[in-house]
Design a protein around this motif. Structure first.
Motif: not given
Length: 225
Positions: A180-186
């Motif tokens: 569900k999160e955008s790319y870059g989810y760290d």
């Protein structure tokens, strides 16, 4: 027939003394194999570097429907990539994803504009990522499913199709966030957890798309871990 299209390079192999056969996912014609004449010749005005994995090109193609192997007449860079091929982690993820993506695209011989748009935008974002890089391959493979007809719109669907793996509550929540999160989810996770999640995703596609185990998997694991 002459076709103008953008295309994403996935791989290439040497062909004859000076040419290559490139496997490319194009916006207008889908996935296919293309001869690039004389690109390896010393007299060539263009570099073979144009055909590195995930390179995005502007193409002029000679397409004949009765042929499996088409020809590229002209090509140039559409969107320069500055980090994917220079960074060890990004380049390793790229090699892994282009191998898996090629396997998934075997049935995409016809145009799929929405899939192409998703892939191109994902590559552009990946090139610019400065955090969450080591999670990108997980997110890409989760997010691409619906464009290929494999609806991973709910993580329960993913785990229910891989009977051997029963997720812990923590793993379920991590996978749901990656989807569900955008790319870059760290999100930081243990090496073992990341391995379990990747194995689950690959098993899902092996079950539904009948793809074989990627040869680049072990290289990816050694770089990331």
């Amino acid at each position: 027939m002459i076709v103008k299209s953008k295309g994403i390079v996935l791989s290439y192999m040497k062909y004859g003394d000076t040419s290559i056969i490139a496997r490319i996912f194009t916006e207008e014609s889908g996935y296919g194999a293309y001869i690039v004449n004389s690109i390896r010749s010393q007299k060539s005005k263009k570099s073979i570097g144009y055909f590195q994995p995930f390179t995005i090109l502007d193409l002029v193609l000679y397409v004949k429907e009765t042929r499996d192997l088409q020809r590229i007449s002209e090509f140039k860079s559409f969107y320069p990539l500055h980090h994917i091929h220079q960074d060890l982690v990004k380049s390793s993820i790229t090699l892994f994803l282009t191998e898996v993506f090629s396997k998934l695209l075997q049935s995409e011989q016809s145009p799929n504009p929405e899939l192409y748009k998703f892939a191109e935008e994902s590559i552009k974002q990946f090139d610019l990522l400065d955090k969450g890089v080591s999670n990108f391959h997980l997110q890409f493979l989760l997010k691409i499913g619906p464009f290929l007809g494999y609806a991973i719109d709910d993580i329960d669907n993913l785990f229910s199709s891989t009977d051997k793996l029963v997720p812990s509550t923590e793993n379920h929540e991590i996978m749901d966030a990656l989807l569900k999160e955008s790319y870059g989810y760290d999100f930081k996770m243990a090496r073992e957890v990341k391995g379990i999640l990747l194995d689950t995703i690959l098993e899902y596609y092996q079950h539904h798309a009948h793809i074989s185990k990627p040869k680049s998997l072990e290289v990816l694991r050694s770089v990331l871990h």
